[in-house]
Design an enzyme around this catalytic site. Structure first.
Site, PDB file in Angstrom:
ATOM      1  N   ILE A 218       0.864  -1.089   0.086  1.00  0.00           N
ATOM      2  CA  ILE A 218      -0.017   0.015   0.080  1.00  0.00           C
ATOM      3  C   ILE A 218       0.886   1.365  -0.126  1.00  0.00           C
ATOM      4  O   ILE A 218       1.662   1.640   0.844  1.00  0.00           O
ATOM      5  CB  ILE A 218      -0.856   0.058   1.125  1.00  0.00           C
ATOM      6  CG1 ILE A 218      -1.859  -1.386   1.154  1.00  0.00           C
ATOM      7  CG2 ILE A 218      -1.815   1.200   1.178  1.00  0.00           C
ATOM      8  CD1 ILE A 218      -2.459  -1.578  -0.024  1.00  0.00           C
ATOM      9  N   ASP A 219       0.891   2.222  -1.058  1.00  0.00           N
ATOM     10  CA  ASP A 219       1.693   3.080  -1.365  1.00  0.00           C
ATOM     11  C   ASP A 219       0.805   4.458  -1.797  1.00  0.00           C
ATOM     12  O   ASP A 219       0.691   4.409  -3.153  1.00  0.00           O
ATOM     13  CB  ASP A 219       2.854   2.889  -2.220  1.00  0.00           C
ATOM     14  CG  ASP A 219       3.852   3.950  -2.388  1.00  0.00           C
ATOM     15  OD1 ASP A 219       3.822   4.865  -1.792  1.00  0.00           O
ATOM     16  OD2 ASP A 219       5.001   3.550  -3.123  1.00  0.00           O
ATOM     17  N   SER A 220       0.516   5.330  -0.843  1.00  0.00           N
ATOM     18  CA  SER A 220      -0.028   6.419  -1.220  1.00  0.00           C
ATOM     19  C   SER A 220       0.608   7.468  -2.110  1.00  0.00           C
ATOM     20  O   SER A 220       0.328   8.510  -2.231  1.00  0.00           O
ATOM     21  CB  SER A 220      -0.708   7.315   0.047  1.00  0.00           C
ATOM     22  OG  SER A 220       0.377   7.628   0.792  1.00  0.00           O
ATOM     23  N   THR A 340       8.341   5.030  -3.722  1.00  0.00           N
ATOM     24  CA  THR A 340       6.967   5.295  -3.268  1.00  0.00           C
ATOM     25  C   THR A 340       6.633   6.600  -4.075  1.00  0.00           C
ATOM     26  O   THR A 340       5.762   7.113  -3.854  1.00  0.00           O
ATOM     27  CB  THR A 340       7.105   5.574  -1.837  1.00  0.00           C
ATOM     28  OG1 THR A 340       7.886   6.551  -1.467  1.00  0.00           O
ATOM     29  CG2 THR A 340       7.072   4.275  -0.905  1.00  0.00           C
TER      30      THR A 340
END
Length: 395
Positions: A218-220, A340
């Site tokens: 999960i990488d915003s 990221t």
């Protein structure tokens, strides 16, 4: 007159004494204040030891001077046995005179062993395992650290008593103060923020793509949702690869984009969601759930409850613990390919005729959106008008 005495454990003792007081009498006062026996005290002024028979004023000590108190180790004594106080005797280099008796004495004292395990687990481990060579090495190391600390403290005292108009001395004082602040900051961090010195475990959750389980990163900070070519092949999605969307993904490093899969079923928890993927020509990371799909499916990263909330909170999927994340994933986290901040290269956008793009933007504007928002949505959705409309409506 008033003098201040700094001990080796960085305590400060203020005394009000006569200028012609004997050094020995000052040590007697310090014995009461510090519990350090008089015969073990070394009182230093400007780095020089003061003899017991000297008077303070004769030694050049004036009002408000700073002295250094060092506790000297008792002289080593020969030990033919292991009884009495000789059990804890130390050599000049800090090693135990009789290491076997030293370890036996510590083992008979539960409080001492508890203290060692808390403050110096290396020495405690050596004592517990009867490792004489390791014990002696650790004792020498601790002794050397103590000598280094005393040397630095003596240097600080000498600097404090240096000529205030000496520029070199002032620079050394400034550097000494700066280093002390750094050391104090480090010690405070170790006490109050120890997790800052540990590696940070990235956020992964269990998902299924086209019925195949995988662990999603999960990488915003990643603009796109990314799947590796090998992972896409394992999930049976390469047959849907649109090679018109080739390009380069740029971030800390750069990786070739081999195409795009426009929609595939993604299972999060017990719910299915349509998801689009950009396919990269690299094995790892195999799947990044990026900002585009996080926003589309109204996800939120809840670090308090350690879950990923999806659909505005209708479901919550727990983040994986470190033991559940494959070891090679930790190694991949530091590689540029797992950056990221992956950004699509301009070449990744699908070719659009200017008139076609304008027509789509016009139709979106007719739905009540302004032109910049419509164009941005079309760009993010690679010209797909329906996806752009869904994105703008927050669906």
């Amino acid at each position: 007159m008033k003098i201040t005495v700094m001990t080796s454990d960085e305590r400060f003792v203020s005394l009000d004494v006569d200028a012609d007081e004997l050094v020995e009498n000052v040590k007697a006062l310090l014995e009461v204040e510090t519990q350090i026996p008089l015969h073990q005290q070394q009182l230093l002024h400007h780095g020089r030891e003061l003899p017991n028979s000297h008077k303070l004023n004769a030694a050049g000590i004036v009002d408000n001077d700073l002295l250094m108190l060092v506790a000297a180790a008792p002289p080593p004594t020969s030990t033919s046995g292991s009884g009495g106080g000789n059990e804890m005797a130390l050599n000049a280099d800090g090693s135990a005179v009789n290491p076997s008796a030293f370890m036996s004495r510590l083992k008979r004292d539960p409080q001492a062993m508890k203290f060692l395990f808390e403050r110096n687990p290396d020495i405690a481990g050596a004592v517990h395992s009867n490792n004489v060579s390791a014990l002696q090495g650790f004792l020498r190391q601790v002794h050397q650290q103590k000598l280094d600390l005393q040397r630095r403290q003596q240097e600080e005292i000498a600097l404090m008593n240096a000529d205030p108009f000496d520029l070199d001395a002032q620079k050394r004082i400034e550097e000494s103060i700066r280093q002390r602040n750094i050391d104090e900051n480090w010690e405070a961090a170790v006490e109050h923020n120890p997790e800052a010195f540990a590696s940070v475990i990235m956020l992964y959750v269990d998902m299924e793509v086209n019925g195949f389980p995988l662990k999603a990163f999960i990488d915003s900070g990643a603009q796109m949702t990314i799947i590796s070519r090998t992972c896409a092949e394992r999930c049976g999605l390469l047959r849907l690869l649109d090679k018109r969307y080739v390009g380069v993904a740029r971030g800390v490093g750069q990786t070739e984009i081999v195409g795009r899969i426009h929609v595939a079923p993604l299972k999060i928890g017990d719910h299915f969601y349509p998801c689009s993927f950009t396919v990269l020509d690299q094995p790892n990371p195999e799947f990044i759930f990026g900002l585009d799909m996080l926003r589309k499916h109204q996800c939120s990263i809840d670090l308090k409850d350690n879950v990923l909330r999806v659909g505005g909170g209708e479901i919550a999927v727990p983040f994986l613990q470190e033991k559940d994340i494959p070891r090679h994933f930790h190694q991949d986290e530091v590689k540029p390919s797992a950056s990221t901040s992956v950004l699509p290269a301009p070449a990744a956008a699908a070719p659009q005729a200017s008139s076609d793009l304008e027509a789509k933007a016009t139709r979106l504007m007719a739905l009540g959106f302004d032109r910049p928002s419509a164009l941005e949505a079309l760009r993010l959705c690679n010209g797909n008008e329906e996806q752009a409309a869904s994105y703008l409506f927050g669906g």
